[in-house]
Design a protein around this motif. Structure first.
Motif, mmCIF file in Angstrom:
data_model
loop_
_atom_site.group_PDB
_atom_site.id
_atom_site.type_symbol
_atom_site.label_atom_id
_atom_site.label_comp_id
_atom_site.label_asym_id
_atom_site.label_seq_id
_atom_site.Cartn_x
_atom_site.Cartn_y
_atom_site.Cartn_z
ATOM 1 N N ALA A 1 36.260 31.012 -52.798
ATOM 2 C CA ALA A 1 35.789 29.815 -52.637
ATOM 3 C C ALA A 1 34.354 29.765 -53.397
ATOM 4 O O ALA A 1 33.578 30.740 -53.434
ATOM 5 C CB ALA A 1 35.333 29.351 -51.526
ATOM 6 N N PRO A 2 33.923 28.771 -54.227
ATOM 7 C CA PRO A 2 32.622 28.660 -54.931
ATOM 8 C C PRO A 2 31.446 28.804 -54.092
ATOM 9 O O PRO A 2 31.435 28.221 -52.905
ATOM 10 C CB PRO A 2 32.712 27.458 -55.737
ATOM 11 N N ALA A 3 30.382 29.376 -54.690
ATOM 12 C CA ALA A 3 29.128 29.639 -53.902
ATOM 13 C C ALA A 3 28.352 28.045 -53.641
ATOM 14 O O ALA A 3 28.773 27.190 -54.670
ATOM 15 C CB ALA A 3 28.134 30.534 -54.632
ATOM 16 N N ILE A 4 27.674 28.011 -52.659
ATOM 17 C CA ILE A 4 26.825 26.890 -52.442
ATOM 18 C C ILE A 4 25.487 27.160 -52.267
ATOM 19 O O ILE A 4 25.212 28.059 -51.607
ATOM 20 C CB ILE A 4 27.471 26.019 -51.322
ATOM 21 N N GLU A 5 24.471 26.411 -53.023
ATOM 22 C CA GLU A 5 22.985 26.510 -52.782
ATOM 23 C C GLU A 5 22.623 25.450 -51.875
ATOM 24 O O GLU A 5 22.954 24.438 -51.865
ATOM 25 C CB GLU A 5 22.429 26.282 -54.478
ATOM 26 N N VAL A 6 22.022 25.976 -50.978
ATOM 27 C CA VAL A 6 21.387 24.869 -49.820
ATOM 28 C C VAL A 6 19.999 25.243 -49.424
ATOM 29 O O VAL A 6 19.612 26.635 -49.359
ATOM 30 C CB VAL A 6 22.580 25.284 -48.661
ATOM 31 N N PRO B 1 35.980 37.041 -50.940
ATOM 32 C CA PRO B 1 37.732 36.749 -50.844
ATOM 33 C C PRO B 1 38.333 36.808 -49.519
ATOM 34 O O PRO B 1 37.723 37.644 -48.631
ATOM 35 C CB PRO B 1 38.132 38.002 -51.738
ATOM 36 N N VAL B 2 39.399 36.259 -49.459
ATOM 37 C CA VAL B 2 40.191 36.022 -48.063
ATOM 38 C C VAL B 2 41.634 36.481 -48.361
ATOM 39 O O VAL B 2 42.172 35.971 -49.280
ATOM 40 C CB VAL B 2 40.182 34.759 -47.530
ATOM 41 N N GLU B 3 42.077 37.618 -47.904
ATOM 42 C CA GLU B 3 43.528 37.976 -47.874
ATOM 43 C C GLU B 3 44.650 36.939 -47.940
ATOM 44 O O GLU B 3 44.399 36.043 -46.822
ATOM 45 C CB GLU B 3 43.894 39.355 -47.044
ATOM 46 N N GLY B 4 45.455 36.837 -48.782
ATOM 47 C CA GLY B 4 46.286 35.818 -48.788
ATOM 48 C C GLY B 4 46.080 34.272 -49.490
ATOM 49 O O GLY B 4 46.892 33.306 -49.554
ATOM 50 N N ALA C 1 37.036 34.220 -42.358
ATOM 51 C CA ALA C 1 36.423 34.224 -43.781
ATOM 52 C C ALA C 1 34.956 34.728 -43.690
ATOM 53 O O ALA C 1 34.127 34.167 -42.758
ATOM 54 C CB ALA C 1 36.273 32.914 -44.409
ATOM 55 N N VAL C 2 34.515 35.699 -44.637
ATOM 56 C CA VAL C 2 33.208 36.191 -44.431
ATOM 57 C C VAL C 2 32.279 35.629 -45.425
ATOM 58 O O VAL C 2 32.713 35.292 -46.459
ATOM 59 C CB VAL C 2 33.162 37.948 -44.791
ATOM 60 N N LEU C 3 31.056 35.027 -44.846
ATOM 61 C CA LEU C 3 30.312 34.304 -45.875
ATOM 62 C C LEU C 3 28.875 35.049 -45.730
ATOM 63 O O LEU C 3 28.397 35.183 -44.589
ATOM 64 C CB LEU C 3 29.977 32.915 -44.932
ATOM 65 N N VAL C 4 28.581 35.531 -46.928
ATOM 66 C CA VAL C 4 27.140 36.111 -47.233
ATOM 67 C C VAL C 4 26.303 35.061 -47.629
ATOM 68 O O VAL C 4 26.499 34.271 -48.467
ATOM 69 C CB VAL C 4 27.427 37.328 -48.235
ATOM 70 N N VAL C 5 24.777 35.186 -46.981
ATOM 71 C CA VAL C 5 23.808 34.409 -47.340
ATOM 72 C C VAL C 5 22.939 35.278 -48.061
ATOM 73 O O VAL C 5 22.410 36.505 -47.814
ATOM 74 C CB VAL C 5 23.101 33.808 -46.231
ATOM 75 N N GLU C 6 22.354 34.730 -49.699
ATOM 76 C CA GLU C 6 21.601 35.320 -50.120
ATOM 77 C C GLU C 6 20.346 34.769 -50.543
ATOM 78 O O GLU C 6 20.376 33.183 -50.551
ATOM 79 C CB GLU C 6 22.076 35.765 -51.676
ATOM 80 N N ASP C 7 19.363 35.126 -50.796
ATOM 81 C CA ASP C 7 18.203 34.390 -51.402
ATOM 82 C C ASP C 7 18.282 34.172 -52.926
ATOM 83 O O ASP C 7 19.262 34.677 -53.338
ATOM 84 C CB ASP C 7 16.800 35.066 -51.120
ATOM 85 N N LEU C 8 17.329 33.659 -53.589
ATOM 86 C CA LEU C 8 17.427 33.151 -55.010
ATOM 87 C C LEU C 8 17.224 34.289 -55.701
ATOM 88 O O LEU C 8 17.935 34.265 -56.732
ATOM 89 C CB LEU C 8 16.571 32.229 -55.299
ATOM 90 N N ALA C 9 16.759 35.559 -55.042
ATOM 91 C CA ALA C 9 16.700 36.762 -56.034
ATOM 92 C C ALA C 9 18.117 37.608 -55.864
ATOM 93 O O ALA C 9 18.319 38.506 -56.595
ATOM 94 C CB ALA C 9 15.706 37.561 -55.515
ATOM 95 N N GLY C 10 18.963 37.022 -55.107
ATOM 96 C CA GLY C 10 20.263 37.659 -54.971
ATOM 97 C C GLY C 10 20.306 39.045 -53.925
ATOM 98 O O GLY C 10 21.309 39.488 -53.962
ATOM 99 N N ASP C 11 19.057 38.902 -53.090
ATOM 100 C CA ASP C 11 19.171 39.780 -51.924
ATOM 101 C C ASP C 11 20.076 39.342 -50.554
ATOM 102 O O ASP C 11 19.724 38.029 -50.528
ATOM 103 C CB ASP C 11 17.893 40.044 -51.494
ATOM 104 N N GLU C 12 20.805 39.823 -49.935
ATOM 105 C CA GLU C 12 21.516 39.334 -49.019
ATOM 106 C C GLU C 12 20.261 39.357 -47.779
ATOM 107 O O GLU C 12 19.742 40.150 -47.522
ATOM 108 C CB GLU C 12 22.419 40.425 -48.394
ATOM 109 N N VAL C 13 20.438 38.250 -46.789
ATOM 110 C CA VAL C 13 19.773 38.035 -45.635
ATOM 111 C C VAL C 13 20.368 37.963 -44.610
ATOM 112 O O VAL C 13 19.924 37.896 -43.268
ATOM 113 C CB VAL C 13 18.687 36.736 -46.093
#
Length: 219
Positions: free
Chosen positions: A194-199, A186-189, A148-160
């Protein structure tokens, strides 16, 4: 009415109007919230920091603002190390914000912040059985999701940063202190995403128990 008297009346009227538009004493031409936003924009480490709340146990990062004779005084604090007990270490910045919006750092104290921390957890999918009984069947437990690919963004929406879960569903991402959104892809199948999580990542205090849940579609 003579020209001289008319001129005096006009001058008096303009003076009253100017007084009505004058900025309030002790606060300057900008308000407290504007002063805070100017200060938080000074350093990327301040992103997402909120006001100090005495009722919050273990609040590691906060700001305080108070009126000063020539503007505003803003203090920003980042603490780390067992913060539920008061934080072992802290770093403080004190800024002066002038009435015209000028920002100057007047004091800084405390040890340097650790450069990195990290977040981690597990990606799971469920349900795995058509009907779940009142007593959960171990054979129907959620299953780990591999890749599963997980992308981390800052609050401005930029990928970090981004990462992928392993065969056991576990993942880890090294991050500097700050506030981020973890955006599962998204994960095939599997149904939907899954919902985004703010941390919030605190210095030297990794977040290790994040759970990312996907829907298998089994009903």
């Amino acid at each position: 009415m003579t020209s001289r008297r008319i001129a005096l009346v006009l001058i008096g009227t303009l003076s009253l109007a100017a007084g009505a538009c004058a900025p309030p004493a002790g606060g300057g031409a900008i308000d407290a919230e504007e002063a805070v936003q100017l200060v938080l924009a000074q350093d990327d480490q301040f992103e997402g920091i909120g006001p100090r709340d005495e009722d919050v146990i273990g609040q590691a990062a906060w700001y305080e603002v108070e009126a000063a004779p020539d503007g505003w005084r803003v203090v920003v604090r980042i603490g780390w190390g067992d913060c539920p007990s008061g934080c072992i270490s802290q770093h403080l910045w004190t800024y002066q914000v002038s009435e015209d919006g000028g920002v100057s750092l007047t004091d800084e104290e405390g040890p340097p912040l650790p450069d990195q921390s990290w977040i981690g957890g597990q990606v799971l999918a469920g349900p795995t059985c058509p009907v779940e009984s009142m007593s959960p069947d171990p054979a129907c437990a959620e299953r780990p999701v591999d890749g599963a690919v997980l992308v981390v963004e800052d609050l401005a929406g930029d990928e970090v940063a981004r990462t992928s879960s392993g065969a056991d569903g576990m993942f880890r991402v090294d991050l500097a202190p700050g506030v981020y959104r973890l955006m599962p892809q998204p994960v095939e199948g599997l149904m939907g995403t899954a919902p985004a999580i703010e941390v919030r990542v605190e210095a030297d205090e990794p977040v290790t128990d994040l759970r990312i849940g996907y829907d298998t579609g089994i009903r």
